[in-house]
Design an enzyme around this catalytic site. Structure first.
Site, PDB file in Angstrom:
ATOM      1  N   TYR A  50       0.552  -1.103   0.461  1.00 49.49           N
ATOM      2  CA  TYR A  50       0.214  -0.062   0.327  1.00 49.49           C
ATOM      3  C   TYR A  50       0.620   0.685  -0.264  1.00 49.49           C
ATOM      4  O   TYR A  50       2.233   1.446   1.156  1.00 49.49           O
ATOM      5  CB  TYR A  50      -0.958   0.418   1.411  1.00 49.49           C
ATOM      6  CG  TYR A  50      -1.946   1.547   1.433  1.00 49.49           C
ATOM      7  CD1 TYR A  50      -2.541   1.915   0.473  1.00 49.49           C
ATOM      8  CD2 TYR A  50      -1.195   1.889   2.509  1.00 49.49           C
ATOM      9  CE1 TYR A  50      -3.214   2.829   0.892  1.00 49.49           C
ATOM     10  CE2 TYR A  50      -1.988   2.986   2.649  1.00 49.49           C
ATOM     11  CZ  TYR A  50      -3.216   3.865   1.387  1.00 49.49           C
ATOM     12  OH  TYR A  50      -3.663   4.689   1.544  1.00 49.49           O
ATOM     13  N   HIS A  80      -3.098  16.855  -1.156  1.00 50.72           N
ATOM     14  CA  HIS A  80      -3.757  16.694  -0.046  1.00 50.72           C
ATOM     15  C   HIS A  80      -3.469  18.358   0.483  1.00 50.72           C
ATOM     16  O   HIS A  80      -3.220  18.447   2.152  1.00 50.72           O
ATOM     17  CB  HIS A  80      -2.927  15.990   0.796  1.00 50.72           C
ATOM     18  CG  HIS A  80      -3.776  14.907   0.394  1.00 50.72           C
ATOM     19  ND1 HIS A  80      -4.004  13.692  -0.654  1.00 50.72           N
ATOM     20  CD2 HIS A  80      -4.940  14.141   1.616  1.00 50.72           C
ATOM     21  CE1 HIS A  80      -4.873  12.708  -0.406  1.00 50.72           C
ATOM     22  NE2 HIS A  80      -5.235  12.892   0.313  1.00 50.72           N
ATOM     23  N   ASN A 192       1.456   9.965   6.903  1.00 53.55           N
ATOM     24  CA  ASN A 192       0.155   8.711   7.788  1.00 53.55           C
ATOM     25  C   ASN A 192       1.024   9.166   9.451  1.00 53.55           C
ATOM     26  O   ASN A 192       1.595   8.560   9.463  1.00 53.55           O
ATOM     27  CB  ASN A 192       0.393   7.547   7.076  1.00 53.55           C
ATOM     28  CG  ASN A 192      -0.560   7.086   6.432  1.00 53.55           C
ATOM     29  OD1 ASN A 192      -0.354   6.143   5.588  1.00 53.55           O
ATOM     30  ND2 ASN A 192      -1.770   8.222   6.712  1.00 53.55           N
ATOM     31  N   ARG A 291     -11.330  27.012  50.483  1.00 55.36           N
ATOM     32  CA  ARG A 291     -11.807  26.135  50.986  1.00 55.36           C
ATOM     33  C   ARG A 291     -11.250  24.113  50.118  1.00 55.36           C
ATOM     34  O   ARG A 291     -10.172  23.635  50.337  1.00 55.36           O
ATOM     35  CB  ARG A 291     -12.140  25.711  51.554  1.00 55.36           C
ATOM     36  CG  ARG A 291     -12.624  24.166  52.654  1.00 55.36           C
ATOM     37  CD  ARG A 291     -13.277  24.290  53.677  1.00 55.36           C
ATOM     38  NE  ARG A 291     -15.282  24.999  53.278  1.00 55.36           N
ATOM     39  CZ  ARG A 291     -15.974  24.068  53.482  1.00 55.36           C
ATOM     40  NH1 ARG A 291     -16.235  22.860  53.450  1.00 55.36           N
ATOM     41  NH2 ARG A 291     -17.458  24.778  53.269  1.00 55.36           N
TER      42      ARG A 291
END
Length: 507
Positions: A50, A80, A192, A291
């Site tokens: 891939y 991208h 990635n 407190r």
């Protein structure tokens, strides 16, 4: 000079990001990256892997011709680089580059060694790639934001250089830098991963620690102003609640108040057997915002510690896809780029920072409201009541900013939207979570700056600066060096900004 190895702790990471330590790559890292690159180059022959010889995402079913595989990486980076919105601040970008550099340095990504060498130069030469806040969904990692980093590494896109936004090619020419050598999967390996959300997250965690310390100092000072009893900070009380954060916060506050002349002991007043009043003029217990500080800020500290642990694990993790295993001579396909760990921590962090902001706002309100504190003029007004307004105006800002934090603290972790032709059918939104958390943190600094201005005004109203603890006195002097004593009304916004900048300084 900080030399990094295959294990990088947050302390060394922060030295590079916040204190401008130069970065050097160890021989272990260089040889490991080289071995990973050479193995993948050989292993990928005659195999379907891939992102090496296939398309990406839902188009992974398409084989890429051998002669097109290098161009494939350029196509991915350019297509991208599609972010929009505000550019990320330089410290977030620097942190993100370092996070990406280190995960690639683990030798599990098969990138050419020129990648980590050029990223090192960007850090050392203070060259900031243009990366936008908006774009990533945090599932195949920070695809869009990291694409903008990759775009710079191939010599394209834009950077910030010496305060100016410039074309990368021009800056590379000035600095005599060469773009990376794209060979196998440099585009995919760069994009990635979870490094932008992680980089922003590390800055967020660092800033949250600063916030927490200032908030503890503010809480100590208010307890001094009202001459509170010390038992709510005692080891005896907090030790029976088995939470590390609460016990640590109480211990820090005891240390900060150790030399205060204003904090009282209950046995000297209510336990001495001489008090015969039916209705007590002095409070037996303070309001919760004074407190219950260890119980409120304890979870903040515990959350920061957990977040830092997760982030340190992430920078030392291989978080791209596929993963190259040189030792076992295998390439694994999976989803280490998924950002759920970081997304969840960012949501948790912004929730506790918002709670800290709410505490600051409530303490501020206590100081402003003379009917509550019964020791200060309305709005801590050092001028003429009715004619002057004191701190009245700044309270509106603190209240509205706290409200914004409350809305921003809705979680991103559960807001997955399928995209990418439903290939990414469940995503982390981790980068969005990290960016939103950074906004929450900045807002918190704004509210805290208003509270601290009001505290020093209150110290002057009560004329008690020589009785407060040395820690409170130092804080008083630091703030007074920035702002004058406000008796007459004045525009406060420039002073608020200066105090905020002081609180955010890295000391």
């Amino acid at each position: 000079m900080t030399k990094i190895y295959k294990e990088l702790d947050l302390k060394a990471f922060k030295e590079i990001v916040f204190h401008n330590q130069k970065l050097e790559l160890s021989e272990e890292i260089i040889s490991g990256v080289e071995a990973s690159f050479l193995f993948l180059k050989d292993f990928s022959k005659n195999k379907v892997i891939y992102g090496v010889n296939t398309g990406f995402g839902p188009m992974a079913q398409y084989r890429i011709k051998d002669e097109d595989t290098i161009q494939l990486q350029y196509n991915l980076i350019r297509s991208h680089s599609s972010g929009i919105g505000k550019p990320l601040a330089p410290e977030y970008v620097k942190s993100s580059i370092l996070a990406r550099l280190h995960t690639l340095s683990l030798g599990c990504s098969g990138v050419h060694p020129s990648v980590i060498n050029l990223m090192k130069e960007l850090i050392n030469r203070d060259i900031t790639p243009l990366i936008f806040e908006h774009g990533g969904v945090g599932a195949s990692g920070d695809l869009v934001q990291l694409a903008h980093l990759a775009l710079v590494l191939i010599g394209e896109g834009e950077v910030f250089y010496k305060g100016t936004r410039m074309n990368t090619s021009k800056v590379f020419e000035i600095e005599q830098l060469n773009p990376i050598q794209v060979e196998i999967r440099e585009g995919l390996a760069l994009m990635n991963g979870t490094s932008v959300m992680t980089g922003i997250g590390i800055v967020n965690a660092h800033r949250s620690r600063q916030l927490l310390d200032w908030m503890l100092k503010a809480s100590c000072a208010i307890n001094e102003l009202v001459e509170a009893y010390d038992d709510h900070l005692s080891e005896g009380l907090n030790g029976v609640k088995k939470h590390h954060g609460q016990q640590e916060v109480a211990a820090i506050m005891r240390g900060y108040l150790s030399d205060s002349q204003l904090i009282r002991k209950r046995e000297d007043h209510l336990y001495n057997g001489t008090n015969k009043e039916d209705v007590f003029k002095e409070k037996v217990q303070e309001y919760y915002s004074l407190r219950c500080v260890p119980q409120i800020l304890g979870p903040v500290l515990d959350t920061i510690i957990t977040t830092e642990s997760v982030l340190e694990n992430e920078i030392n993790s291989a978080n791209d896809n596929p993963i190259v295993d040189v030792q076992n001579k295998q390439v694994y396909h999976g989803g280490n780029f998924h950002g759920d760990y970081v997304a969840l921590e960012m949501d948790k962090l912004k929730i506790v920072v918002t709670k800290l902001t709410m505490l600051a706002e409530r303490q501020l309100n206590y100081l402003m409201n003379n009917k509550l504190n019964e020791i200060l003029p309305p709005f801590v007004n050092l001028g003429t009541l009715g004619f002057n307004f004191g701190m009245q105006g700044v309270q509106f800002t603190a209240t509205s900013t706290t409200a914004e934090n409350q809305t921003l603290s809705n979680p991103m972790y559960i807001h997955s939207i399928p995209n990418n032709n439903d290939n990414q059918d469940i995503v982390s939104m981790g980068t969005n979570a990290a960016v939103m958390t950074s906004k929450v943190i900045e807002n918190a600094f704004e509210v805290l700056s208003i509270e601290l201005i009001t505290i020093v005004q209150a110290i002057d109203v009560l004329k008690c600066k020589n009785k407060v603890s040395s820690v409170t006195y130092k804080m008083y002097e630091e703030i007074r060096a920035i702002i004058p004593v406000f008796e007459k009304d004045a525009a406060l916004y420039p002073f608020m900004q200066k105090v905020k900048e002081h609180l955010m300084k890295d000391l």
